[in-house]
Design a protein around this motif. Structure first.
Motif, PDB file in Angstrom:
ATOM      1  N   LEU A  13      -7.119 -66.305 -75.663  1.00 53.16           N
ATOM      2  CA  LEU A  13      -8.052 -67.388 -75.442  1.00 53.16           C
ATOM      3  C   LEU A  13      -7.092 -68.695 -75.920  1.00 53.16           C
ATOM      4  O   LEU A  13      -7.168 -69.525 -75.057  1.00 53.16           O
ATOM      5  CB  LEU A  13      -9.315 -67.506 -75.874  1.00 53.16           C
ATOM      6  N   VAL A  16      -3.988 -69.081 -73.400  1.00 57.72           N
ATOM      7  CA  VAL A  16      -4.625 -69.294 -71.996  1.00 57.72           C
ATOM      8  C   VAL A  16      -4.976 -70.849 -72.076  1.00 57.72           C
ATOM      9  O   VAL A  16      -4.530 -71.663 -71.216  1.00 57.72           O
ATOM     10  CB  VAL A  16      -5.598 -68.495 -71.758  1.00 57.72           C
ATOM     11  N   ILE A  17      -5.674 -71.309 -73.181  1.00 58.45           N
ATOM     12  CA  ILE A  17      -6.179 -72.685 -73.315  1.00 58.45           C
ATOM     13  C   ILE A  17      -4.753 -73.775 -73.418  1.00 58.45           C
ATOM     14  O   ILE A  17      -4.779 -74.837 -72.725  1.00 58.45           O
ATOM     15  CB  ILE A  17      -7.050 -73.118 -74.428  1.00 58.45           C
ATOM     16  N   PHE A  20      -3.108 -73.737 -69.474  1.00 58.60           N
ATOM     17  CA  PHE A  20      -3.521 -74.184 -68.560  1.00 58.60           C
ATOM     18  C   PHE A  20      -4.290 -75.474 -68.773  1.00 58.60           C
ATOM     19  O   PHE A  20      -4.656 -76.451 -67.930  1.00 58.60           O
ATOM     20  CB  PHE A  20      -4.564 -73.325 -67.746  1.00 58.60           C
ATOM     21  N   THR A  22      -7.853 -77.290 -70.923  1.00 57.07           N
ATOM     22  CA  THR A  22      -9.596 -77.092 -70.526  1.00 57.07           C
ATOM     23  C   THR A  22      -9.930 -77.649 -69.326  1.00 57.07           C
ATOM     24  O   THR A  22     -11.062 -76.923 -68.748  1.00 57.07           O
ATOM     25  CB  THR A  22     -10.206 -77.659 -71.729  1.00 57.07           C
ATOM     26  N   LYS A  23      -9.390 -78.620 -68.939  1.00 60.54           N
ATOM     27  CA  LYS A  23      -9.757 -79.369 -67.480  1.00 60.54           C
ATOM     28  C   LYS A  23      -9.681 -78.091 -66.471  1.00 60.54           C
ATOM     29  O   LYS A  23     -10.555 -77.943 -65.371  1.00 60.54           O
ATOM     30  CB  LYS A  23      -9.277 -80.819 -67.255  1.00 60.54           C
ATOM     31  N   LYS A  24      -8.251 -77.716 -66.319  1.00 65.37           N
ATOM     32  CA  LYS A  24      -8.061 -76.767 -65.188  1.00 65.37           C
ATOM     33  C   LYS A  24      -8.985 -75.413 -65.514  1.00 65.37           C
ATOM     34  O   LYS A  24      -9.425 -75.066 -64.350  1.00 65.37           O
ATOM     35  CB  LYS A  24      -6.825 -76.493 -65.268  1.00 65.37           C
ATOM     36  N   LEU A  25      -9.177 -74.933 -66.647  1.00 68.19           N
ATOM     37  CA  LEU A  25     -10.131 -73.841 -66.784  1.00 68.19           C
ATOM     38  C   LEU A  25     -11.786 -74.090 -66.343  1.00 68.19           C
ATOM     39  O   LEU A  25     -12.345 -73.275 -65.802  1.00 68.19           O
ATOM     40  CB  LEU A  25     -10.178 -73.245 -68.260  1.00 68.19           C
ATOM     41  N   ARG A  26     -11.954 -75.228 -66.625  1.00 64.88           N
ATOM     42  CA  ARG A  26     -13.317 -75.830 -66.180  1.00 64.88           C
ATOM     43  C   ARG A  26     -13.528 -75.850 -64.713  1.00 64.88           C
ATOM     44  O   ARG A  26     -14.488 -75.432 -63.905  1.00 64.88           O
ATOM     45  CB  ARG A  26     -13.725 -77.064 -66.683  1.00 64.88           C
ATOM     46  N   ASN A  27     -12.291 -76.338 -64.022  1.00 64.75           N
ATOM     47  CA  ASN A  27     -12.394 -76.188 -62.734  1.00 64.75           C
ATOM     48  C   ASN A  27     -12.481 -74.895 -61.855  1.00 64.75           C
ATOM     49  O   ASN A  27     -13.131 -74.732 -60.752  1.00 64.75           O
ATOM     50  CB  ASN A  27     -11.223 -77.237 -62.016  1.00 64.75           C
ATOM     51  N   VAL A  28     -11.570 -74.065 -62.701  1.00 67.20           N
ATOM     52  CA  VAL A  28     -11.654 -72.656 -62.230  1.00 67.20           C
ATOM     53  C   VAL A  28     -12.886 -72.052 -62.421  1.00 67.20           C
ATOM     54  O   VAL A  28     -13.253 -71.497 -61.315  1.00 67.20           O
ATOM     55  CB  VAL A  28     -10.565 -71.879 -62.874  1.00 67.20           C
ATOM     56  N   GLY A  29     -13.477 -72.390 -63.289  1.00 61.28           N
ATOM     57  CA  GLY A  29     -14.900 -71.868 -63.490  1.00 61.28           C
ATOM     58  C   GLY A  29     -16.064 -72.242 -62.652  1.00 61.28           C
ATOM     59  O   GLY A  29     -16.765 -71.529 -61.996  1.00 61.28           O
TER      60      GLY A  29
END
Length: 78
Positions: A13, A16-17, A20, A22-29
């Motif tokens: 985790l 990965v953070i 990528f 946190t902003k890109k992971l939030r968009n993917v989610g």
């Protein structure tokens, strides 16, 4: 060796953070959530057997000898 402990998952985790952000992971989610919601709505709307969708019938014109109309019967060469 067959299963991962909580420490392995925490390290994955963090990596990965770090890669990528946190902003890109939030968009993917949020994109994934919208896709799942759209899929569920499509399955719910398309699965009704009470209202079968009948395709519209082909509209045929009256047979008129129009010079621009091509006859569909094949002619053989002699």
């Amino acid at each position: 060796m067959g299963s991962f402990s909580i420490w392995h998952w925490l390290i994955v985790l963090v990596v990965v953070i770090a890669i990528f952000g946190t902003k890109k992971l939030r968009n993917v989610g949020s994109d994934l959530g919208a896709a799942v919601k759209g899929f569920k709505d499509g399955v719910k709307d398309g699965g009704t057997a009470d209202d079968p969708q009948v395709p519209p019938q082909q509209v045929t014109a009256n047979k008129v000898n129009d010079p621009n109309t091509v006859d569909v019967d094949a002619k053989t060469k002699s």
